[in-house]
Design a protein around this motif. Structure first.
Motif, PDB file in Angstrom:
ATOM      1  N   SER A 407      76.124  14.438 -45.168  1.00  0.00           N
ATOM      2  CA  SER A 407      75.443  14.160 -46.431  1.00  0.00           C
ATOM      3  C   SER A 407      74.384  13.092 -46.266  1.00  0.00           C
ATOM      4  CB  SER A 407      76.467  13.713 -47.486  1.00  0.00           C
ATOM      5  OG  SER A 407      77.161  12.545 -47.054  1.00  0.00           O
ATOM      6  N   HIS A 408      74.344  12.445 -45.102  1.00  0.00           N
ATOM      7  CA  HIS A 408      73.421  11.333 -44.876  1.00  0.00           C
ATOM      8  C   HIS A 408      72.044  11.766 -44.395  1.00  0.00           C
ATOM      9  CE1 HIS A 408      76.579   8.427 -45.564  1.00  0.00           C
ATOM     10  NE2 HIS A 408      77.332   8.989 -44.633  1.00  0.00           N
ATOM     11  N   ASP A 409      71.924  12.978 -43.856  1.00  0.00           N
ATOM     12  CA  ASP A 409      70.647  13.408 -43.294  1.00  0.00           C
ATOM     13  C   ASP A 409      70.513  14.917 -43.435  1.00  0.00           C
ATOM     14  OD1 ASP A 409      68.365  13.930 -41.843  1.00  0.00           O
ATOM     15  OD2 ASP A 409      68.878  12.605 -40.174  1.00  0.00           O
ATOM     16  N   LYS A 410      69.856  15.329 -44.503  1.00  0.00           N
ATOM     17  CA  LYS A 410      69.691  16.771 -44.767  1.00  0.00           C
ATOM     18  C   LYS A 410      68.825  17.438 -43.711  1.00  0.00           C
ATOM     19  CE  LYS A 410      68.059  15.998 -48.924  1.00  0.00           C
ATOM     20  NZ  LYS A 410      68.315  14.570 -49.144  1.00  0.00           N
ATOM     21  N   ALA A 411      67.837  16.698 -43.179  1.00  0.00           N
ATOM     22  CA  ALA A 411      66.879  17.310 -42.249  1.00  0.00           C
ATOM     23  C   ALA A 411      67.524  17.661 -40.920  1.00  0.00           C
ATOM     24  CB  ALA A 411      65.689  16.382 -42.026  1.00  0.00           C
ATOM     25  N   ARG A 412      68.360  16.769 -40.390  1.00  0.00           N
ATOM     26  CA  ARG A 412      69.027  17.086 -39.125  1.00  0.00           C
ATOM     27  C   ARG A 412      69.917  18.317 -39.281  1.00  0.00           C
ATOM     28  NH1 ARG A 412      72.769  13.348 -37.454  1.00  0.00           N
ATOM     29  NH2 ARG A 412      72.217  11.912 -39.110  1.00  0.00           N
ATOM     30  N   THR A 413      70.669  18.350 -40.370  1.00  0.00           N
ATOM     31  CA  THR A 413      71.510  19.518 -40.631  1.00  0.00           C
ATOM     32  C   THR A 413      70.643  20.768 -40.784  1.00  0.00           C
ATOM     33  OG1 THR A 413      73.095  18.087 -41.772  1.00  0.00           O
ATOM     34  CG2 THR A 413      73.299  20.456 -42.128  1.00  0.00           C
ATOM     35  N   HIS A 414      69.532  20.624 -41.516  1.00  0.00           N
ATOM     36  CA  HIS A 414      68.628  21.752 -41.722  1.00  0.00           C
ATOM     37  C   HIS A 414      68.106  22.306 -40.400  1.00  0.00           C
ATOM     38  CE1 HIS A 414      64.974  23.971 -42.757  1.00  0.00           C
ATOM     39  NE2 HIS A 414      64.320  23.156 -41.957  1.00  0.00           N
ATOM     40  N   HIS A 415      67.684  21.445 -39.497  1.00  0.00           N
ATOM     41  CA  HIS A 415      67.106  21.922 -38.244  1.00  0.00           C
ATOM     42  C   HIS A 415      68.161  22.584 -37.347  1.00  0.00           C
ATOM     43  CE1 HIS A 415      63.032  20.726 -38.898  1.00  0.00           C
ATOM     44  NE2 HIS A 415      63.354  19.469 -39.120  1.00  0.00           N
ATOM     45  N   PHE A 416      69.406  22.155 -37.461  1.00  0.00           N
ATOM     46  CA  PHE A 416      70.460  22.840 -36.724  1.00  0.00           C
ATOM     47  C   PHE A 416      70.683  24.238 -37.302  1.00  0.00           C
ATOM     48  CE2 PHE A 416      75.172  22.825 -35.348  1.00  0.00           C
ATOM     49  CZ  PHE A 416      74.858  23.481 -34.183  1.00  0.00           C
ATOM     50  N   PRO A 483      76.049  20.365 -31.659  1.00  0.00           N
ATOM     51  CA  PRO A 483      76.294  19.334 -32.678  1.00  0.00           C
ATOM     52  C   PRO A 483      76.155  17.919 -32.121  1.00  0.00           C
ATOM     53  CG  PRO A 483      78.015  21.007 -32.726  1.00  0.00           C
ATOM     54  CD  PRO A 483      77.205  21.254 -31.488  1.00  0.00           C
ATOM     55  N   TYR A 484      76.490  17.739 -30.841  1.00  0.00           N
ATOM     56  CA  TYR A 484      76.282  16.435 -30.217  1.00  0.00           C
ATOM     57  C   TYR A 484      74.798  16.103 -30.136  1.00  0.00           C
ATOM     58  CZ  TYR A 484      81.170  16.058 -28.587  1.00  0.00           C
ATOM     59  OH  TYR A 484      82.535  15.936 -28.500  1.00  0.00           O
ATOM     60  N   ALA A 485      73.989  17.092 -29.794  1.00  0.00           N
ATOM     61  CA  ALA A 485      72.549  16.852 -29.678  1.00  0.00           C
ATOM     62  C   ALA A 485      71.947  16.445 -31.016  1.00  0.00           C
ATOM     63  CB  ALA A 485      71.852  18.104 -29.148  1.00  0.00           C
ATOM     64  N   PHE A 486      72.483  16.976 -32.102  1.00  0.00           N
ATOM     65  CA  PHE A 486      71.973  16.659 -33.432  1.00  0.00           C
ATOM     66  C   PHE A 486      72.709  15.478 -34.068  1.00  0.00           C
ATOM     67  CE2 PHE A 486      70.153  20.724 -32.700  1.00  0.00           C
ATOM     68  CZ  PHE A 486      69.072  20.861 -33.563  1.00  0.00           C
ATOM     69  N   ASN A 487      73.679  14.918 -33.332  1.00  0.00           N
ATOM     70  CA  ASN A 487      74.501  13.813 -33.849  1.00  0.00           C
ATOM     71  C   ASN A 487      75.120  14.195 -35.189  1.00  0.00           C
ATOM     72  OD1 ASN A 487      75.663  11.203 -33.680  1.00  0.00           O
ATOM     73  ND2 ASN A 487      74.090  10.378 -35.035  1.00  0.00           N
ATOM     74  N   LEU A 488      75.639  15.406 -35.271  1.00  0.00           N
ATOM     75  CA  LEU A 488      76.238  15.903 -36.508  1.00  0.00           C
ATOM     76  C   LEU A 488      77.761  15.931 -36.396  1.00  0.00           C
ATOM     77  CD1 LEU A 488      73.954  18.956 -37.376  1.00  0.00           C
ATOM     78  CD2 LEU A 488      74.129  16.806 -38.641  1.00  0.00           C
ATOM     79  N   PRO A 489      78.465  15.454 -37.424  1.00  0.00           N
ATOM     80  CA  PRO A 489      79.914  15.655 -37.448  1.00  0.00           C
ATOM     81  C   PRO A 489      80.227  17.145 -37.434  1.00  0.00           C
ATOM     82  CG  PRO A 489      79.217  14.110 -39.161  1.00  0.00           C
ATOM     83  CD  PRO A 489      77.976  14.737 -38.611  1.00  0.00           C
ATOM     84  N   PHE A 490      81.235  17.533 -36.658  1.00  0.00           N
ATOM     85  CA  PHE A 490      81.641  18.933 -36.643  1.00  0.00           C
ATOM     86  C   PHE A 490      83.120  19.013 -36.306  1.00  0.00           C
ATOM     87  CE2 PHE A 490      81.022  18.211 -32.180  1.00  0.00           C
ATOM     88  CZ  PHE A 490      81.750  19.162 -31.484  1.00  0.00           C
ATOM     89  N   ALA A 491      83.707  20.136 -36.635  1.00  0.00           N
ATOM     90  CA  ALA A 491      85.123  20.332 -36.352  1.00  0.00           C
ATOM     91  C   ALA A 491      85.387  21.789 -36.030  1.00  0.00           C
ATOM     92  CB  ALA A 491      85.981  19.898 -37.545  1.00  0.00           C
ATOM     93  N   GLU A 492      86.344  22.003 -35.157  1.00  0.00           N
ATOM     94  CA  GLU A 492      86.830  23.344 -34.848  1.00  0.00           C
ATOM     95  C   GLU A 492      87.968  23.646 -35.813  1.00  0.00           C
ATOM     96  OE1 GLU A 492      88.018  22.658 -30.875  1.00  0.00           O
ATOM     97  OE2 GLU A 492      85.990  22.842 -30.022  1.00  0.00           O
ATOM     98  N   LEU A 493      87.876  24.771 -36.492  1.00  0.00           N
ATOM     99  CA  LEU A 493      88.855  25.127 -37.508  1.00  0.00           C
ATOM    100  C   LEU A 493      89.858  26.121 -36.941  1.00  0.00           C
ATOM    101  CD1 LEU A 493      86.413  25.545 -40.539  1.00  0.00           C
ATOM    102  CD2 LEU A 493      87.726  23.510 -39.882  1.00  0.00           C
TER     103      LEU A 493
END
Length: 871
Positions: A407-416, A483-493
């Motif tokens: 929720s802190h960076d819409k653009a990084r999430t968007h580009h992923f 996800p590491y390259a984009f510094n995005l939180p992620f989880a395996e479900l």
């Protein structure tokens, strides 16, 4: 012919009296030299010589000439249609030819749809592959100075259009060829200009000749000096984006990738080294690659030409043209031709002439076509089974899906998300808030990728964290966990964590960048925005460009906004409405642009008094200067890494920078810059005057940013107060050294090389270099063995590696032990200035969005770092 026959032919050729067979020194540019004489040619199809006034190989073809010929041959032939699908940074057209029989051309869209349906597990069993054409993508010279491929494409296009006979017509009926004559038009043109400009009437083959030694940055790369052959998976550039669209529009069965290598080599074709094939790639992919290789061997045997296979290159990194198809149901084939680099060059095999290199690329294009006919149904069936198996594996996977976003960076999430959609990955907006693997994911800012889809193998390749390998050597990087390259939180479900009710709206197509908003509308007092968003630097630079005075908060505070109180973190930017020399209506317009174009949430505030923390008039708001950036660009510096900085500032952040020739350092007025960047490289050739000039500039208040091995130069010249980790060999010296087999030496050396892996690091969120980050745990990319001790000053190491640093990829146990707990960034005091030493490259290949902010913080906030906190 099987592999044993291939090897027999290879060793037979080694014993031949003429190493190259047909003498490369006698190769002359003529159509008769190149073209097979066992077919007739349609006189209505123009030859390259008739259109361009030269035979391929006489000169290096310019891109405009290449386009001119492709247009002419498409106009003359009912077998060919031409498509312009994008433009390069230099506005050169990217194009490909669709080549098939005239009757197929009348029904080409239905042929395409039927072929793509073969990749749909729900429809593919209904299709009969016996009479389906095979689809191939033939791509030439993605490295611009490996130009024999693009020059050969002229001959390939002519042959496909003009060759006549029953066998030719049958092949055309059974295949669709997408011919991409130049994968890198800007680089090709740069190199053609160099080679042609320095060509002599009497060809000079001396390796010392200027013609054969390009000046920095060479023609290998695109306009911003990126290696486009590493961008197939990353898709950061227009050339790649258009090409990947074409790939998925057609889903080719075979993709050829025509390159060059060292002058003293021979010719290589895949398969590569088998122990370095990515484990996700099916074995059948490699067996089919070997079967195709037999046809290359036979074609080259007939011409008495040397070659080799299953050595030197590999199929591990999925971001290359020859490997990307392997995770997308196709077969990628790399060709590497010994390079003349100019028009002729001496080699261990004699003088290597340019026409000889062109003909090899032409010959293996034809052998690919021959192989595709005889293996057509087997390859088509393989494509069908690949996607069936991919979906089946996804249905059965323990990991039922992946969730990511912040929720802190819409653009990084968007580009992923943008990257995923370019590869036709199926994903959905997260329907409800969840907690998984210690992370919280919000419904309005996160996405879910189900494993149950045909692109499962590709998704797995993007998300896997692999740390064990069958081989310790890699031609390219060993990890690229996205996800590491984009510094995005992620989880395996897994299990209970995943259910279909997590799936919200399906994401169709490549989305637009989400807009921000101005909370509270127009303000008469001030605006503030947080530094979390990826494009915050662009908004700040735009304000500074308009002469708007700006400040940055060095401490957190709670402000009063139209929505009530809001806590603002370190790095929040303050834009006071007064006093300013800019009209407040213009400031408001700039704030609207920051919200609409940069995705920022801007808060209008009506008072400088805050309920908690610093007030808006506090001295803890640091005044900001607009960065005036110079990047050393020339011999000694890595052109790749200079290009990455250039692209980042110019394309992403709309900033003006100077590409500064190092030979001007000794006399140029550096006072016009307040930031100088020295990327990875060797700068020992800089004169004493240049060193003195930089020292004076830093001591006067400049910010010098050095990355990777530029840090050694800065340390040697007393600019950076840093200490490198020195390996302790004292205990090793006491050990008895056991002899080892000579044949293992390369593997032993290579195992100590870090080709590219991902590591865990700890960030000081209160430091100016940590502004805009919300988690002190982050991942960084590293591809060097340069290790730095932490600074003696406890405040001078804002980023350092954890004690268990390996996140994904390969590193030897010895190097891992040395890396643990070392510094990633150190700040040194030099007079009134700062030297920011980064051991890693935060801008790697333009897809490491997660660490770009570290670099931008150094540019924008390096000036604010307190003098007592440097080493």
């Amino acid at each position: 012919m099987r592999l044993s026959t291939l090897l027999f032919g290879f060793f037979t050729l080694l014993l031949s009296t003429s190493v190259y067979g047909q003498n490369p020194a006698e190769a002359e540019a003529s159509m008769d030299y190149y073209l097979p004489q066992d077919v007739t040619y349609n006189s209505e199809i123009p030859t390259p010589e008739e259109v361009l006034g030269m035979v391929p190989g006489e000169w290096h073809v310019r891109h405009d000439q290449l386009v001119k010929y492709m247009e002419a041959v498409a106009e003359a032939s009912d077998r060919i249609t031409l498509h312009k699908f994008a433009e390069t940074y230099e506005d050169r057209p990217l194009l490909y030819l669709t080549v098939t029989s005239a009757s197929n051309q009348q029904n080409i869209e239905q042929i395409r749809k039927n072929h793509v349906a073969l990749t749909n597990p729900e429809r593919s069993e209904q299709l009969d592959t016996e009479n389906m054409p095979i689809v191939m993508y033939w791509g030439y010279s993605i490295h611009g100075d490996e130009s024999s491929g693009s020059n050969a494409s002229l001959l390939v296009a002519y042959y496909l259009a003009a060759a006549q006979g029953k066998e030719i017509e049958q092949k055309l009926n059974n295949s669709v060829i997408l011919l991409d004559p130049s994968l890198n038009p800007d680089g090709l043109n740069r190199f053609a200009s160099w080679a042609n400009t320095h060509k002599s009437e009497n060809l000079v083959s001396d390796p010392n000749s200027l013609e054969l030694n390009q000046r920095w940055p060479s023609g290998r790369t695109n306009h911003y000096w990126f290696d486009l052959n590493r961008d197939w998976m990353l898709v950061q550039h227009p050339e790649s984006q258009g090409r990947i669209d074409n790939f998925h529009k057609w889903k080719p069965n075979i993709l050829t990738d025509h390159h060059e290598m060292g002058t003293n080599s021979t010719f290589f074709f895949q398969p590569g080294i088998q122990s370095r094939t990515h484990p996700i790639t099916p074995e059948q992919n490699q067996s089919l690659t070997k079967a195709i290789a037999d046809y290359h061997a036979e074609k080259l045997d007939n011409q008495k030409r040397l070659y080799y296979s299953q050595e030197s290159f590999d199929d591990f990194y999925y971001g290359k043209g020859s490997t990307y198809p392997d995770v997308n149901g196709g077969i990628g084939i790399l060709f590497e031709q010994a390079s003349s680099r100019g028009h002729a060059q001496e080699s261990v095999h004699g003088v290597l002439k340019y026409p000889f290199t062109i003909k090899n690329q032409f010959l293996t294009s034809l052998s690919t076509w021959e192989a595709s006919q005889n293996l057509r149904q087997e390859i088509l069936n393989y494509q069908r089974s690949f996607f069936q198996e991919s979906k089946r594996k996804g249905e059965q996977a323990d990991i039922e899906g992946y969730v990511f976003g912040t929720s802190h960076d819409k653009a990084r999430t968007h580009h992923f998300v943008e990257m995923l959609k370019r590869h036709k990955v199926k994903l959905y907006e997260l329907a409800k808030n969840i907690n998984a693997d210690g992370e919280s994911f919000q419904a309005n800012s996160s996405f879910v990728i189900p494993s149950d889809q045909k692109q499962y193998k590709f998704v797995k390749a993007l998300f896997e964290r692999r740390t064990s390998f069958t081989d310790s050597l890699f031609y390219d990087v060993s990890a690229w966990t996205m996800p590491y390259a984009f510094n995005l939180p992620f989880a395996e479900l897994e299990g209970r964590d995943y259910s279909d009710d997590l799936l919200g709206s399906k994401v169709d197509g490549v989305p637009e960048l989400p807009q921000g908003e101005i909370v509270g509308g127009k303000s008469d007092y001030a605006y503030v925005f947080e530094w979390d968003e990826y494009y915050a630097p662009r908004a700040l630079n735009r304000l500074q460009d308009a002469d708007v005075r700006t400040k940055v908060a060095s401490k957190p505070f709670t402000g009063v906004t139209a929505n009530g109180t809001h806590r603002f973190d370190y790095g929040t930017v303050l834009v006071p409405v007064g006093p300013q020399s800019v009209d407040e209506s213009d400031i408001y317009s700039l704030m609207k642009k920051a919200a609409n174009e940069d995705g920022l949430t801007v808060y209008a505030v009506g008072t400088g008094m805050t309920p908690r923390g610093i007030d808006l008039g506090s001295g803890s708001f640091e005044d900001l200067e607009q960065p005036n950036v110079a990047v050393l660009a020339g011999e000694g510096a890595s052109s790749y890494e200079v290009g990455e900085v250039w692209h980042l500032l110019d394309q992403r952040y709309d900033m003006t920078l100077t590409l500064f020739p190092p030979d001007r350092l000794s006399f140029a007025d550096l006072s016009r810059y307040n930031v100088i960047v020295m990327v990875n490289g060797g700068y020992n050739s800089l004169s004493n005057g240049a060193v003195s000039n930089i020292k004076d500039w830093v001591q006067s208040g400049g910010t010098l940013i050095t990355t990777k091995y530029a840090n050694r130069w800065a340390e040697r010249n007393d600019l950076a107060n840093i200490e490198f980790v020195k390996e302790d060999n004292s205990k090793e010296d006491e050990k008895e050294v056991n002899p080892k087999p000579y044949a293992e030496r390369d593997k032993a050396r290579g195992a100590q090389y870090i080709g590219g892996a991902i590591f865990n690091a700890k960030l000081d969120l209160t430091h100016p270099l940590g502004y805009g980050y919300n988690d002190d745990e982050m991942t960084v990319f590293r591809n060097s063995t340069l290790f730095l001790q932490k600074a003696e000053n406890p405040y001078a190491t804002p980023l350092y590696y954890t004690e268990e640093p390996l996140a994904s990829g390969y590193i030897s146990e010895e190097n891992l032990e040395e890396l643990a707990g070392t510094a990633s960034i150190i700040v040194s005091d030099t007079g009134r200035g700062r030297v920011i030493s980064m051991t890693d490259n935060p801008n790697f290949r333009a897809f490491w969005y997660g660490t770009n902010k570290l670099f931008m913080n150094a540019i924008f906030f390096g000036q604010t770092i307190d003098g007592g906190s440097g080493n």
